[in-house]
Motif scaffolding. Structure first.
Motif, short mmCIF file in Angstrom:
data_model
loop_
_atom_site.label_atom_id
_atom_site.label_comp_id
_atom_site.label_asym_id
_atom_site.label_seq_id
_atom_site.Cartn_x
_atom_site.Cartn_y
_atom_site.Cartn_z
N TRP A 64 -36.92 10.32 124.90
CA TRP A 64 -36.74 9.82 126.28
C TRP A 64 -35.35 10.17 126.82
N GLY A 65 -34.85 11.32 126.37
CA GLY A 65 -33.63 11.84 127.01
C GLY A 65 -32.46 12.18 126.12
N PRO A 66 -32.21 11.39 125.07
CA PRO A 66 -30.98 11.65 124.31
C PRO A 66 -30.87 13.03 123.67
N MET A 67 -32.00 13.63 123.26
CA MET A 67 -31.92 14.81 122.40
C MET A 67 -31.74 16.10 123.20
N ILE A 68 -30.72 16.17 124.01
CA ILE A 68 -30.50 17.33 124.88
C ILE A 68 -30.22 18.60 124.08
N LEU A 69 -29.73 18.44 122.84
CA LEU A 69 -29.46 19.63 122.02
C LEU A 69 -30.65 19.95 121.11
N GLY A 70 -31.71 19.20 121.21
CA GLY A 70 -32.84 19.34 120.28
C GLY A 70 -32.65 18.40 119.10
N HIS A 71 -33.72 18.23 118.33
CA HIS A 71 -33.67 17.30 117.19
C HIS A 71 -32.93 17.91 116.00
N ASP A 72 -32.30 17.04 115.24
CA ASP A 72 -31.72 17.43 113.95
C ASP A 72 -30.72 18.58 114.13
N HIS A 73 -29.94 18.52 115.19
CA HIS A 73 -28.97 19.59 115.46
C HIS A 73 -27.91 19.57 114.35
N PRO A 74 -27.59 20.73 113.77
CA PRO A 74 -26.70 20.73 112.59
C PRO A 74 -25.35 20.08 112.85
N THR A 75 -24.77 20.30 114.05
CA THR A 75 -23.43 19.73 114.32
C THR A 75 -23.49 18.21 114.36
N ILE A 76 -24.56 17.70 114.93
CA ILE A 76 -24.67 16.23 115.04
C ILE A 76 -24.94 15.64 113.65
N ARG A 77 -25.82 16.33 112.91
CA ARG A 77 -26.14 15.85 111.56
C ARG A 77 -24.86 15.78 110.71
N GLU A 78 -24.04 16.85 110.79
CA GLU A 78 -22.80 16.88 110.00
C GLU A 78 -21.83 15.79 110.43
N ALA A 79 -21.73 15.57 111.74
CA ALA A 79 -20.80 14.54 112.23
C ALA A 79 -21.22 13.16 111.72
N ALA A 317 -21.91 10.57 116.53
CA ALA A 317 -23.03 11.33 117.10
C ALA A 317 -22.78 11.61 118.58
N GLY A 318 -22.27 10.61 119.29
CA GLY A 318 -21.98 10.78 120.72
C GLY A 318 -20.89 11.81 120.94
N THR A 324 -20.18 19.31 121.90
CA THR A 324 -21.02 20.52 121.84
C THR A 324 -21.42 20.95 123.25
N LEU A 325 -21.75 19.98 124.09
CA LEU A 325 -22.11 20.31 125.49
C LEU A 325 -20.91 20.92 126.22
N GLU A 326 -19.74 20.32 126.00
CA GLU A 326 -18.56 20.81 126.73
C GLU A 326 -18.18 22.23 126.27
N ALA A 327 -18.41 22.49 124.98
CA ALA A 327 -18.05 23.82 124.43
C ALA A 327 -19.04 24.90 124.88
#
Ligand code: PLP
Length: 441
Positions: A64-79, A317-318, A324-327
């Motif tokens: 419902w909106g949060p996953m703008i980078l797609g699911h299980d994005h490696p950068t978010i997972r690592e963070a 995660a935020g 990632t969006l800004e970059a």
């Protein structure tokens, strides 16, 4: 293309219904308005959901909106993994909260920001703050706008609309059992995209209004796009001393790095965020004018608190999501291009099948209303409500059976992510052609 088996989802749904109201933890997940068995999801990667029966779907919910980078994005997972090594909750301040607050204030121009745990908490807290700051009781919301499930916000116009001589004075019945009329009576309801109604309401009651809260682009009646004259009327409410509160829980960081506010040139006094700001973990936030935000405790007299607020995993995660969006500023152009192509492909598919459809879209938010009116002409909740929900439900099931998980309600936006590529677009449009055409799976 897809397995038609739903055995495991059915079994889980039955178990869930025995222990959870309606078998779900948020109503729209139950597929009530489209029928059929809600799919229980085992995992999600990129643009795909996989259910318990091993069926894969192109996902247009994006949680419902949060996953703008797609699911299980490696950068978010690592963070999140890195944060996890330092413990899951402190109950004392930490560095990531400061970093995320610095980033959010820089991207949005807010003077200060306070983190909470959901969009509901964000809007509820922002309105308490507006009341505390102005010393006034009433709030104004718009019909068909959703701001979470706080008591005073579960109110819409509907049959409860009272009209005065000018036909504009909105006071409405609660839209949920359990909300006392006394609470609802403090919420005045006006029509979205009706500047004359808003002006008249503010002329009559503006001196009593603490805040006017609105979705800058509506997602919760299906997508509704604000007209320029309505945006001007929104700005005029400030003249009455009421605070303008933009609910960017859905649009924040989705329509641009500064949300719909940035896109539309709006200048709210306060803004509410959720969804993307937590990168898929539970976060909300409210912020804006420093002189107003300094009314929040412990700085000021308006109380608001949270055991898990500023949670280190959620902040990580935020932060990773916004960084990632800004970059990658080009992501907004790519989301726009995908969703525009989706809109024109749906348009062509519906036309070919002779199915009346009217498409509203802004950036990566889109609703295809089952209605025989031109694209873009659905502007109000009443307009949206004229849609053929039975036709939509049949089409939704046709899409699902072909491996495309659309929003399971006519009155919701879909959300495209950076993980959606031409491959997913082609699968979606092929499914749409067959589903509009009523071709058996
Ligand atoms: N505001 C808007 C515009 C929303 O779309 C939502 C949820 O969909 C909320 C508030 C409530 O957010 P949450 O579900 O995180 O409480």
């Amino acid at each position: 293309m897809t397995s038609s088996t739903t055995t495991r989802s059915e079994a889980l749904f039955e178990r869930a219904r025995a222990v959870t109201p309606g078998g779900v933890n948020s109503p729209v997940r139950a597929f009530k308005s489209v029928g059929g068995v809600p799919r229980f999801i085992r995992e999600a990667h990129g643009a795909y959901l996989t259910d318990m029966d091993d069926t894969r779907y192109v996902d247009y919910i994006g949680s419902w909106g949060p996953m703008i980078l797609g699911h299980d994005h490696p950068t978010i997972r690592e963070a999140i993994a890195t944060a996890l090594t330092g413990g899951t909750s402190f109950g004392a301040p930490g560095e990531r909260e400061v970093e995320l607050a610095e980033l959010v204030t820089r991207l949005t121009g807010a003077g200060r920001v306070r983190f909470v745990n959901s969009g509901t908490e964000a809007t509820m807290s922002a309105l308490r703050l507006a009341r505390g700051f102005t010393g006034r009781k009433f709030i104004v919301k718009f019909r068909g706008n959703y701001h979470g499930h706080a008591d005073g916000l579960l109110v819409e116009a509907g049959s409860g609309l009272l009209t005065n001589a000018e036909g504009v004075l909105g006071s409405a019945a609660p839209s949920s059992a359990g909300v006392p009329e006394e609470y609802a009576s403090l919420t005045l309801v006006s029509e979205y995209n009706d500047p004359a109604a808003l002006d008249a309401l503010m002329r009559l009651r503006g001196h009593e209004v603490a805040a006017v809260i609105f979705e800058p682009v509506v997602g919760n009646a299906g997508v509704l796009v604000p007209t320029p004259d309505f945006l001007e009327a929104l700005h005029r409410v400030k003249a009455s001393g009421a605070l303008l509160v933009a609910d960017e829980v859905m649009t924040g960081f989705r329509l641009s790095l500064n949300g719909a506010t940035g896109l539309l040139g709006l200048e709210p006094d306060l803004t509410c965020w959720g969804k993307i700001i937590g990168g898929g973990l539970p976060v909300g936030a409210y912020g804006g004018r420093a002189d107003v935000m300094d009314f929040v405790s412990p700085q000021g007299p308006v109380y608001q608190a949270g055991t898990l607020s500023g949670n280190p995993l959620a902040m990580a995660a935020g932060l990773a999501t916004l960084q990632t969006l800004e970059a990658d500023p080009g992501i907004y152009g790519r989301l726009e291009a995908y969703t525009a192509a989706l809109a024109s492909g749906l348009r062509a598919a519906a036309d070919e099948a002779g199915v009346p459809v009217s498409i509203n879209r802004v950036g990566s938010m889109l609703t295809a209303f089952h209605q025989d009116v031109p694209d873009g002409s659905i502007r109000t909740y009443a307009d949206a409500a004229r849609s053929d929900t039975t036709g939509f439900a049949t089409w939704f099931q046709g899409m699902l059976a072909r491996g495309v998980y659309w929003a399971p309600s006519q009155f919701e936006s879909i959300f495209v992510s950076g993980a959606h590529t031409d491959r997913e677009l082609n699968v979606t449009l092929e499914a749409a052609r067959s589903a509009y055409g009523g071709t058996p799976v």
